[in-house]
Design an enzyme around this catalytic site. Structure first.
Site, PDB file in Angstrom:
ATOM      1  N   ARG A   1      -1.631  -2.698 -18.041  1.00 12.22           N
ATOM      2  CA  ARG A   1      -2.923  -2.009 -18.055  1.00 12.22           C
ATOM      3  C   ARG A   1      -2.933  -0.905 -17.037  1.00 12.22           C
ATOM      4  NH1 ARG A   1      -6.450  -5.023 -21.054  1.00 12.22           N
ATOM      5  NH2 ARG A   1      -8.095  -3.492 -21.317  1.00 12.22           N
ATOM      6  N   GLU A  26      -0.542   4.823  -0.433  1.00 10.23           N
ATOM      7  CA  GLU A  26      -1.363   6.032  -0.635  1.00 10.23           C
ATOM      8  C   GLU A  26      -0.507   7.285  -0.510  1.00 10.23           C
ATOM      9  OE1 GLU A  26      -4.894   6.192   1.754  1.00 10.23           O
ATOM     10  OE2 GLU A  26      -5.805   4.526   0.682  1.00 10.23           O
ATOM     11  N   TYR A  74       0.845  -1.205   0.000  1.00  4.02           N
ATOM     12  CA  TYR A  74       0.000   0.000   0.000  1.00  4.02           C
ATOM     13  C   TYR A  74       0.877   1.250   0.000  1.00  4.02           C
ATOM     14  CZ  TYR A  74      -4.940  -0.266  -0.258  1.00  4.02           C
ATOM     15  OH  TYR A  74      -6.197  -0.364  -0.758  1.00  4.02           O
ATOM     16  N   THR A 117      -3.906   5.757 -21.882  1.00  8.15           N
ATOM     17  CA  THR A 117      -3.757   4.437 -21.280  1.00  8.15           C
ATOM     18  C   THR A 117      -2.285   4.088 -21.436  1.00  8.15           C
ATOM     19  OG1 THR A 117      -4.166   3.314 -23.376  1.00  8.15           O
ATOM     20  CG2 THR A 117      -6.072   3.664 -21.962  1.00  8.15           C
ATOM     21  N   ASP A 144      -6.892  13.232 -25.132  1.00  6.85           N
ATOM     22  CA  ASP A 144      -6.880  11.823 -24.729  1.00  6.85           C
ATOM     23  C   ASP A 144      -6.180  11.016 -25.824  1.00  6.85           C
ATOM     24  OD1 ASP A 144      -7.390   9.191 -24.179  1.00  6.85           O
ATOM     25  OD2 ASP A 144      -9.550   9.439 -23.835  1.00  6.85           O
ATOM     26  N   LYS A 192      -2.006   0.268 -24.697  1.00  5.53           N
ATOM     27  CA  LYS A 192      -2.392   0.105 -26.103  1.00  5.53           C
ATOM     28  C   LYS A 192      -1.110   0.184 -26.960  1.00  5.53           C
ATOM     29  CE  LYS A 192      -7.091   1.478 -25.001  1.00  5.53           C
ATOM     30  NZ  LYS A 192      -8.196   2.461 -25.149  1.00  5.53           N
TER      31      LYS A 192
HETATM   32  C1  LIG Z   1      -9.231   2.836 -24.321  1.00  2.00           C
HETATM   33  C2  LIG Z   1      -9.586   4.261 -24.171  1.00  2.00           C
HETATM   34  C3  LIG Z   1      -9.851   4.809 -22.906  1.00  2.00           C
HETATM   35  C4  LIG Z   1     -10.097   4.002 -21.668  1.00  2.00           C
HETATM   36  O1  LIG Z   1      -9.145   3.195 -21.206  1.00  2.00           O
HETATM   37  P1  LIG Z   1      -9.482   2.038 -20.158  1.00  2.00           P
HETATM   38  O2  LIG Z   1      -8.109   1.708 -19.688  1.00  2.00           O
HETATM   39  O3  LIG Z   1     -10.151   0.963 -20.941  1.00  2.00           O
HETATM   40  O4  LIG Z   1     -10.332   2.603 -19.082  1.00  2.00           O
HETATM   41  C5  LIG Z   1     -10.047   6.177 -22.820  1.00  2.00           C
HETATM   42  N1  LIG Z   1     -10.004   6.947 -23.918  1.00  2.00           N
HETATM   43  C6  LIG Z   1      -9.791   6.450 -25.143  1.00  2.00           C
HETATM   44  C7  LIG Z   1      -9.758   7.371 -26.314  1.00  2.00           C
HETATM   45  C8  LIG Z   1      -9.586   5.088 -25.305  1.00  2.00           C
HETATM   46  O5  LIG Z   1      -9.415   4.598 -26.530  1.00  2.00           O
END
Ligand SMILES: *Cc1c(COP(=O)(O)O)cnc(C)c1O
Length: 416
Positions: free
Chosen positions: A233, A54, A52, A224, A198, A227
Site C-alpha cells: 500500500r 527524512e 527514520y 497507487t 492519475d 492495485k
Molecule cells: C485508489 C485511488 C486513489 C487513492 O489511493 P489511496 O491509496 O486509497 O489513497 C487515487 N486516485 C484514484 C483514481 C484511485 O482509484
C-alpha cells in the site's frame, strides 16, 4: 511468520487468521484489491519499519542511512524503468497524498483544477466537493457522456476552453474503458494547463504495455502501488526531469515527514516483479478475464456502463434488474463474492444506495483463474440477482464459490 503475534497478542492473531481465511475463501472482485507476493509482504513487514529517513537518498536529516539510501535508490531506478519515466518519487504514503503532492508541486491555493466528478467515476481527490482538494483549489468537474458512459473529448475540450483551468486531471477510479491520455495532454496544452494523470487503478496494465501510458503526455503521473500494480500500500509520482525538484519538495517537506521505508522496500520488490514476463501475462489475463466476464453478464441481460470493458473493471447498471447496488452487493457477499456498490453516471439514486455495482478481475487473476472461471462467476451472479431474497440459493452459490476457491488457492508465494 505470525508465531510471535500468536504468543503476544492472541486476540489480534485470531482476527488476522480470520481475515486470511476470508481472503482465501472468497472471490474478491473489488477492482482496487489484489494479493501481494510473499516477497513483497516480507519486505514491507521488515525491520525498515524501525527507521527514520527524512529527506532523499544522500540528502537525509538523520544518520544511519547506509541501507535506506540504497533501497530507496533501487526503488526509484526500478520505478523509472518500468514506467519509462525520467523521474520517480516513491515516498507518498498513498495515492491520495500523491495527488495532493502533485497539486502542491504545480499549483497555488485557489487555482482552478478540472477533474472527473466522483459520480462519473473520478476519485475524491480530483476535486470532489467533500474532499479538501475542492476547498484548497477552485474545482470544476467534467463527466462522461450520460448516454454512452464514455468520455466525449470534444465536450471536455469545450469546458477546458471555457474555464481555463491551471490543471486538468485525467484518470479514474470507476471507468471501464481505455483512456486517451494523449488527447487529455493535447487539451491541457491547448489551454495552457498542466496535465496530471492519475493511473491508480490501471498502472499494472500500463507497465505491462496493455493500456496507453500517460507518461509521455502528462506533466505528472500519480499512482497507487497496491492495485493492479500489485505492490504494498503506497503511492508514487512520475514526471519529467524538469518537474523533479518541485515534485520531491512537494512530497517532502511539503506534505510528509519521514518516508515509510518498509513500504518503499516493498515497492522496490514489486517493481522488480512488474518487470517480468510473468507480470505481463498476469496483466493480459486480467483484461481477458474482465472481457469474458462482461460478455457473459451481457448474455445474462446485465446492463454494463459503456457496454463492456477494456481494462480490469466492470460497472453494472442494475436498474433493469430491479435491485439496488447495495442490496445486490450484500447478497453477493453472503455468497462470498465480494464487490462494491457504486454510483453509475447520471445515477438517479442517492450515493449511499446507488444503482450500480463495481467489480474487477485483478485478485482472481492473481489466483490463476481464467476465462472458464469467469463463466462460473457470471453464472453465480445471475443466480443471485434472480433470487435476491432466496437465502437457500445464496447459500448454495456460496458453497460453489468455496469449492472454486479451493481449486484456485492463493498461490503459496502470494499469501503470508
Ligand atoms: C485508489 C485511488 C486513489 C487513492 O489511493 P489511496 O491509496 O486509497 O489513497 C487515487 N486516485 C484514484 C483514481 C484511485 O482509484
Amino acid at each position: 511468520m505470525l508465531s510471535a503475534l500468536e504468543k503476544y497478542d492472541p486476540q489480534i492473531y485470531e482476527l488476522l487468521t480470520q481475515e486470511k481465511a476470508r481472503q482465501s475463501g472468497s472471490l474478491r472482485l473489488i477492482p482496487s484489491e489484489n494479493y501481494v507476493s510473499k516477497a513483497v509482504m516480507q519486505a514491507s513487514g521488515s525491520c525498515l519499519t524501525n527507521k527514520y529517513a527524512e529527506g532523499y537518498p544522500n540528502k537525509r536529516y538523520y544518520e544511519g542511512q547506509q541501507v535506506t539510501d540504497l533501497i530507496e535508490s533501487i526503488a526509484i531506478l526500478r520505478a523509472k524503468k518500468v514506467f519509462k519515466a525520467e523521474h520517480a518519487n516513491v515516498q507518498s504514503y498513498s495515492g491520495s497524498v500523491a495527488n495532493l503532492a502533485a497539486y502542491a508541486a504545480l499549483l497555488e491555493p485557489g487555482d482552478t483544477i478540472m477533474g472527473l466528478s466522483l459520480p462519473n467515476g473520478g476519485h475524491l481527490t480530483h476535486g470532489w466537493k467533500v474532499s479538501q482538494t475542492s476547498k484548497i483549489y477552485n474545482s470544476v468537474q467534467y463527466g462522461v457522456d450520460p448516454a454512452t458512459g464514455v468520455f466525449d473529448y470534444n465536450k471536455i475540450e469545450e469546458l477546458a476552453k471555457k474555464i481555463k483551468p491551471k490543471m486538468i486531471i485525467s484518470g479514474a477510479t470507476a471507468y471501464p474503458r481505455e483512456i486517451d491520455f494523449e488527447k487529455f495532454g493535447e487539451i491541457a496544452k491547448s489551454v495552457g494547463a498542466y496535465h496530471l494523470s492519475d493511473t491508480a487503478h490501471i498502472s499494472g496494465l500500463i507497465v505491462a504495455g496493455i493500456h496507453q501510458s500517460p507518461v509521455p503526455f502528462a506533466d505528472i503521473v500519480s499512482t497507487t502501488t497496491h492495485k493492479t500494480l500489485r505492490g504494498p500500500r503506497g503511492g508514487m509520482l512520475l514526471c519529467k526531469a524538469d518537474h523533479a525538484a518541485k515534485v520531491d519538495k512537494a512530497v517532502f517537506p511539503g506534505l510528509q515527514g519521514g518516508p515509510h521505508m518498509h513500504t518503499i522496500t516493498g515497492i522496490a520488490v514489486a517493481m522488480a516483479e512488474a518487470d517480468t514476463p510473468e507480470f505481463v501475462e498476469y496483466a493480459k489475463q486480467i483484461v481477458k478475464n474482465s472481457k469474458r466476464l462482461a460478455e457473459k453478464l451481457l448474455e445474462y441481460g446485465f446492463d454494463l456502463v459503456s457496454g463492456g470493458t477494456d481494462n480490469h473493471l466492470l460497472l453494472i447498471d442494475l436498474r433493469n434488474k430491479g435491485v439496488t447496488g447495495k442490496k445486490y452487493a450484500k447478497a453477493l457477499d453472503r455468497a462470498k463474492i465480494v464487490s462494491n456498490y457504486n454510483t453509475i453516471p447520471g445515477d438517479p439514486a442517492p450515493p449511499f444506495n446507488p444503482s450500480g455495482l463495481r467489480m474487477g478481475t485483478p485478485s482472481v487473476t492473481t489466483r490463476g483463474m481464467k476465462e472458464e472461471q469467469m463463466d462460473c462467476i457470471a453464472d453465480y451472479m445471475k443466480r443471485i440477482v434472480e433470487n435476491i431474497d432466496n437465502e437457500t440459493v445464496i447459500e448454495d452459490v456460496g458453497k460453489e464459490v468455496l469449492l472454486l476457491c479451493s481449486q484456485f488457492p492463493v498461490p503459496d508465494h502470494f499469501i503470508a
